[in-house]
Design a protein around this motif. Structure first.
Motif, PDB file in Angstrom:
ATOM      1  N   GLY A  94       9.950   4.284  -1.223  1.00  0.00           N
ATOM      2  CA  GLY A  94       9.015   4.939  -2.132  1.00  0.00           C
ATOM      3  C   GLY A  94       7.556   4.664  -1.828  1.00  0.00           C
ATOM      4  O   GLY A  94       6.688   4.854  -2.691  1.00  0.00           O
ATOM      5  N   HIS A  95       7.267   4.237  -0.586  1.00  0.00           N
ATOM      6  CA  HIS A  95       5.893   3.875  -0.235  1.00  0.00           C
ATOM      7  C   HIS A  95       5.140   4.980   0.505  1.00  0.00           C
ATOM      8  O   HIS A  95       3.934   4.868   0.706  1.00  0.00           O
ATOM      9  CB  HIS A  95       5.894   2.614   0.632  1.00  0.00           C
ATOM     10  CG  HIS A  95       6.593   1.452   0.009  1.00  0.00           C
ATOM     11  ND1 HIS A  95       6.146   0.838  -1.152  1.00  0.00           N
ATOM     12  CD2 HIS A  95       7.732   0.799   0.372  1.00  0.00           C
ATOM     13  CE1 HIS A  95       6.964  -0.156  -1.464  1.00  0.00           C
ATOM     14  NE2 HIS A  95       7.939  -0.198  -0.566  1.00  0.00           N
ATOM     15  N   VAL A  96       5.843   6.031   0.945  1.00  0.00           N
ATOM     16  CA  VAL A  96       5.223   7.075   1.773  1.00  0.00           C
ATOM     17  C   VAL A  96       5.031   8.345   0.953  1.00  0.00           C
ATOM     18  O   VAL A  96       5.980   8.859   0.341  1.00  0.00           O
ATOM     19  CB  VAL A  96       6.090   7.364   3.023  1.00  0.00           C
ATOM     20  CG1 VAL A  96       5.459   8.471   3.859  1.00  0.00           C
ATOM     21  CG2 VAL A  96       6.268   6.092   3.854  1.00  0.00           C
ATOM     22  N   TRP A  97       3.798   8.857   0.964  1.00  0.00           N
ATOM     23  CA  TRP A  97       3.456  10.062   0.205  1.00  0.00           C
ATOM     24  C   TRP A  97       2.734  11.042   1.133  1.00  0.00           C
ATOM     25  O   TRP A  97       1.519  11.152   1.142  1.00  0.00           O
ATOM     26  CB  TRP A  97       2.579   9.699  -1.001  1.00  0.00           C
ATOM     27  CG  TRP A  97       3.311   8.809  -1.963  1.00  0.00           C
ATOM     28  CD1 TRP A  97       3.392   7.452  -1.921  1.00  0.00           C
ATOM     29  CD2 TRP A  97       4.113   9.223  -3.065  1.00  0.00           C
ATOM     30  NE1 TRP A  97       4.177   6.978  -2.936  1.00  0.00           N
ATOM     31  CE2 TRP A  97       4.644   8.052  -3.668  1.00  0.00           C
ATOM     32  CE3 TRP A  97       4.429  10.468  -3.620  1.00  0.00           C
ATOM     33  CZ2 TRP A  97       5.471   8.095  -4.779  1.00  0.00           C
ATOM     34  CZ3 TRP A  97       5.254  10.511  -4.730  1.00  0.00           C
ATOM     35  CH2 TRP A  97       5.762   9.340  -5.298  1.00  0.00           C
ATOM     36  N   PRO A  98       3.518  11.792   1.937  1.00  0.00           N
ATOM     37  CA  PRO A  98       2.907  12.678   2.934  1.00  0.00           C
ATOM     38  C   PRO A  98       2.234  13.900   2.311  1.00  0.00           C
ATOM     39  O   PRO A  98       2.663  14.401   1.266  1.00  0.00           O
ATOM     40  CB  PRO A  98       4.100  13.093   3.799  1.00  0.00           C
ATOM     41  CG  PRO A  98       5.291  12.969   2.891  1.00  0.00           C
ATOM     42  CD  PRO A  98       4.992  11.821   1.978  1.00  0.00           C
ATOM     43  N   LEU A  99       1.170  14.364   2.964  1.00  0.00           N
ATOM     44  CA  LEU A  99       0.520  15.625   2.601  1.00  0.00           C
ATOM     45  C   LEU A  99       0.975  16.670   3.611  1.00  0.00           C
ATOM     46  O   LEU A  99       0.821  16.488   4.817  1.00  0.00           O
ATOM     47  CB  LEU A  99      -1.003  15.464   2.619  1.00  0.00           C
ATOM     48  CG  LEU A  99      -1.574  14.410   1.662  1.00  0.00           C
ATOM     49  CD1 LEU A  99      -3.094  14.384   1.735  1.00  0.00           C
ATOM     50  CD2 LEU A  99      -1.117  14.655   0.225  1.00  0.00           C
ATOM     51  N   LYS A 100       1.513  17.780   3.112  1.00  0.00           N
ATOM     52  CA  LYS A 100       2.177  18.747   3.996  1.00  0.00           C
ATOM     53  C   LYS A 100       1.625  20.164   3.899  1.00  0.00           C
ATOM     54  O   LYS A 100       2.218  21.082   4.465  1.00  0.00           O
ATOM     55  CB  LYS A 100       3.684  18.785   3.673  1.00  0.00           C
ATOM     56  CG  LYS A 100       4.405  17.461   3.851  1.00  0.00           C
ATOM     57  CD  LYS A 100       5.865  17.601   3.483  1.00  0.00           C
ATOM     58  CE  LYS A 100       6.612  16.278   3.651  1.00  0.00           C
ATOM     59  NZ  LYS A 100       8.054  16.414   3.270  1.00  0.00           N
ATOM     60  N   PRO A 147       0.809  -1.220   0.000  1.00  0.00           N
ATOM     61  CA  PRO A 147       0.000   0.000   0.000  1.00  0.00           C
ATOM     62  C   PRO A 147       0.840   1.267   0.000  1.00  0.00           C
ATOM     63  O   PRO A 147       2.007   1.255   0.407  1.00  0.00           O
ATOM     64  CB  PRO A 147      -0.789  -0.123   1.306  1.00  0.00           C
ATOM     65  CG  PRO A 147       0.055  -0.977   2.188  1.00  0.00           C
ATOM     66  CD  PRO A 147       0.703  -1.958   1.264  1.00  0.00           C
ATOM     67  N   ARG A 148       0.243   2.335  -0.466  1.00  0.00           N
ATOM     68  CA  ARG A 148       0.862   3.652  -0.362  1.00  0.00           C
ATOM     69  C   ARG A 148       0.444   4.263   0.978  1.00  0.00           C
ATOM     70  O   ARG A 148      -0.733   4.318   1.301  1.00  0.00           O
ATOM     71  CB  ARG A 148       0.433   4.542  -1.524  1.00  0.00           C
ATOM     72  CG  ARG A 148       1.141   4.132  -2.814  1.00  0.00           C
ATOM     73  CD  ARG A 148       0.862   5.048  -3.971  1.00  0.00           C
ATOM     74  NE  ARG A 148       1.739   4.675  -5.093  1.00  0.00           N
ATOM     75  CZ  ARG A 148       1.345   4.507  -6.340  1.00  0.00           C
ATOM     76  NH1 ARG A 148       0.071   4.696  -6.658  1.00  0.00           N
ATOM     77  NH2 ARG A 148       2.202   4.186  -7.282  1.00  0.00           N
ATOM     78  N   ILE A 149       1.423   4.708   1.742  1.00  0.00           N
ATOM     79  CA  ILE A 149       1.189   5.266   3.065  1.00  0.00           C
ATOM     80  C   ILE A 149       1.031   6.783   2.903  1.00  0.00           C
ATOM     81  O   ILE A 149       1.914   7.457   2.369  1.00  0.00           O
ATOM     82  CB  ILE A 149       2.366   4.959   4.015  1.00  0.00           C
ATOM     83  CG1 ILE A 149       2.655   3.453   4.022  1.00  0.00           C
ATOM     84  CG2 ILE A 149       2.076   5.465   5.410  1.00  0.00           C
ATOM     85  CD1 ILE A 149       1.506   2.601   4.446  1.00  0.00           C
ATOM     86  N   VAL A 150      -0.097   7.322   3.376  1.00  0.00           N
ATOM     87  CA  VAL A 150      -0.376   8.753   3.188  1.00  0.00           C
ATOM     88  C   VAL A 150      -0.622   9.400   4.555  1.00  0.00           C
ATOM     89  O   VAL A 150      -1.762   9.486   5.024  1.00  0.00           O
ATOM     90  CB  VAL A 150      -1.604   8.969   2.278  1.00  0.00           C
ATOM     91  CG1 VAL A 150      -1.790  10.462   1.973  1.00  0.00           C
ATOM     92  CG2 VAL A 150      -1.458   8.173   0.975  1.00  0.00           C
ATOM     93  N   PRO A 151       0.459   9.866   5.222  1.00  0.00           N
ATOM     94  CA  PRO A 151       0.277  10.576   6.485  1.00  0.00           C
ATOM     95  C   PRO A 151       0.005  12.055   6.231  1.00  0.00           C
ATOM     96  O   PRO A 151       0.410  12.610   5.202  1.00  0.00           O
ATOM     97  CB  PRO A 151       1.629  10.379   7.184  1.00  0.00           C
ATOM     98  CG  PRO A 151       2.612  10.279   6.055  1.00  0.00           C
ATOM     99  CD  PRO A 151       1.883   9.659   4.890  1.00  0.00           C
ATOM    100  N   GLY A 152      -0.658  12.687   7.168  1.00  0.00           N
ATOM    101  CA  GLY A 152      -0.906  14.125   7.045  1.00  0.00           C
ATOM    102  C   GLY A 152      -1.687  14.619   8.237  1.00  0.00           C
ATOM    103  O   GLY A 152      -2.599  13.938   8.716  1.00  0.00           O
TER     104      GLY A 152
END
Length: 487
Positions: A246-252, A75-80
């Protein structure tokens, strides 16, 4: 709406706006009033990107939405943090998939979260934006027995999700799994075998809103007292490994709230490490913080005490709001436990008492639009034309947006070390898109006794005077040193 419409005056001609000819323009800078319906529609607009027909997205959201398909085993990890648009990114992705003809009976989408009101909100957004929901399934994770632990069990992911035709999976509010589980997800990315099946699988979360891992600011040190941010974070080593893979795509970028609210979160250290988070330039009204000491009137019920505390602020907000339904009165979860669990009808009695006290701020001839307190989210927050305002725990509105928030917390001498419960504080004011008011109610010893708040365990080395001074300094924004962060 009608009251405010008929009270509004054109500033240059001093003429009531409803008396101006339809479509007329005065020499005022006030926009011309074309019709009553147009005025009402304009007044109903919420400063909330989630509700807009035409959506503005941050660069990180755009990048996330346009990423190519990937193997569903990883999965793609999307923290924010709050207001960075995690759920909005999911909605925009679903709209993109629908527009491209990729949502079909054989390639369906699955949206999972932890609250029914979030399921309702996402469904409403998709319908509003003319996205077909016939190929989108909505599940509350806690109630979905067939997909428990699918995120870390490949057999369940294959049999319970992929073989059921779901090619696009979005797991929102995943922080409620707990910080330990999020660490496990990051760890499994390092060694999970690939399915060979492509699609989109996102896991989105804000660790600071987890209902299973609360955080708070406490005092530590006997000789040199300091503030401590005490909460759990994802294992840094595991998270960095997932990021490097390359699995983490944070929203900042915070854009669903004001700069003033973001600044307040930052200055109060409600969550640590905001150096890499940006905020839009919508300044907004400064967060109003007020410390209130309770009266020593033990004859007051808890409902009366809280009502007495919040009423002045509530009157100010309701008097300038077009629709009271755009307001929420939120409590620390601990306040809800102390205040409203002692008697079955206590919360109901508080709502009735508050409603009665609010009546005088509206004209007697307009009883039908007087605000009413409710715990029903559909009757208030999810109904933008509602005249009902929400009353309840801060955690109950997670993921939703309201124009104005009043947040009430208790300060108590019977809570050694703890200065503030930052979990509820953060959840509450981050719900506001326009303005937030924070009321810190300090209970006197008499009131603590009358409310049956338990005596604390003895904590050695704590000087009450030093504690009080440090707590006050922090709350008034005079403490320049940031808290130590316990990981």
């Amino acid at each position: 709406c009608l009251i405010h419409f008929y009270k509004r005056m054109d500033p240059l001609t001093n003429t009531p706006v409803h008396q101006l000819p339809i479509g007329s323009t005065s020499t005022s800078t006030e926009p011309a009033v074309a019709s009553l319906s147009e005025v009402i529609k304009r007044e109903l607009l919420i400063n909330d990107e989630f509700s807009k027909k035409s959506t503005s997205l941050s660069d990180e959201q755009e990048t996330l939405i346009h990423l190519p398909e990937h193997d569903l085993s990883k999965p793609r990890i999307v923290p924010g943090m709050a207001r960075t648009g995690k759920t909005l990114a999911v909605c925009e992705k679903l709209k993109q998939l629908d527009r491209n003809g990729l949502l079909t009976e054989k390639t369906k989408a699955l949206y999972i979260c932890f609250s029914d009101h979030m399921l309702d909100q996402v469904r409403m957004w998709l319908l509003q934006h003319e996205v077909s929901v016939s190929c989108v399934e909505f599940k509350n994770y806690e109630a979905a027995a067939d997909i428990q632990e699918f995120y870390k069990n490949q057999e369940i992911m294959k049999n319970g999700v992929i073989e059921q035709g779901f090619k696009f999976v979005f797991f929102d509010q995943a922080e409620d799994l707990g910080i330990e589980e999020l660490t496990v997800i990051c760890q499994k990315l390092e060694n999970s075998s690939e399915f060979g099946i492509m699609g989109h699988f996102w896991i989105l979360f804000d660790v600071f809103q987890s209902k299973t891992n609360i955080h708070k600011i406490e005092m530590i040190g006997e000789k040199r007292p300091r503030l401590l941010w005490n909460g759990k974070l994802i294992n840094e080593k595991r998270f960095e490994a997932a990021k490097n893979g390359g699995h983490v795509w944070p929203l900042k970028t915070v854009f669903g709230s004001t700069e003033s609210i973001f600044t307040h979160i930052k200055e109060k250290h409600l969550i640590p490490n905001l150096e890499n988070v940006d905020c839009t330039d919508n300044k907004g009204t400064a967060v109003k913080f007020e410390m209130v000491t309770s009266a020593d009137d033990t004859q007051l019920s808890i409902s009366q005490l809280i009502c007495q505390t919040v009423l002045p602020t509530a009157k100010i907000i309701f008097d300038k709001q077009i629709l009271p339904g755009h307001t929420a009165l939120l409590f620390d979860d601990d306040v809800m436990d102390i205040a409203f669990s002692m008697e079955k009808e206590n919360l109901e009695s508080f709502k009735s008492h508050l409603d009665a006290q609010m009546e005088p701020i509206f004209d007697n001839n307009h009883k039908t639009i007087r605000p009413k307190a409710t715990q029903d989210i559909k009757e208030s927050i999810l109904n933008e034309s509602s005249t009902n305002y929400f009353v309840g725990a801060a955690s109950s509105l997670k993921g939703l947006t309201v124009k104005a928030v009043i947040y009430l917390s208790f300060s108590s001498n019977r809570r050694p070390k703890e200065i503030t419960r930052t979990s509820s504080y953060y959840q509450a004011i981050s719900r506001a898109s326009c303005e937030a008011h924070v009321l810190d109610l300090h209970l006197t010893e008499k009131m603590e006794s009358s409310l049956n708040i338990p005596e604390p365990a003895i904590v050695s080395g704590l000087d009450p005077e030093v504690y009080d001074a440090l707590a006050r300094s922090y709350k008034l924004g005079q403490e320049t040193r940031g808290p130590v962060v316990r990981r």
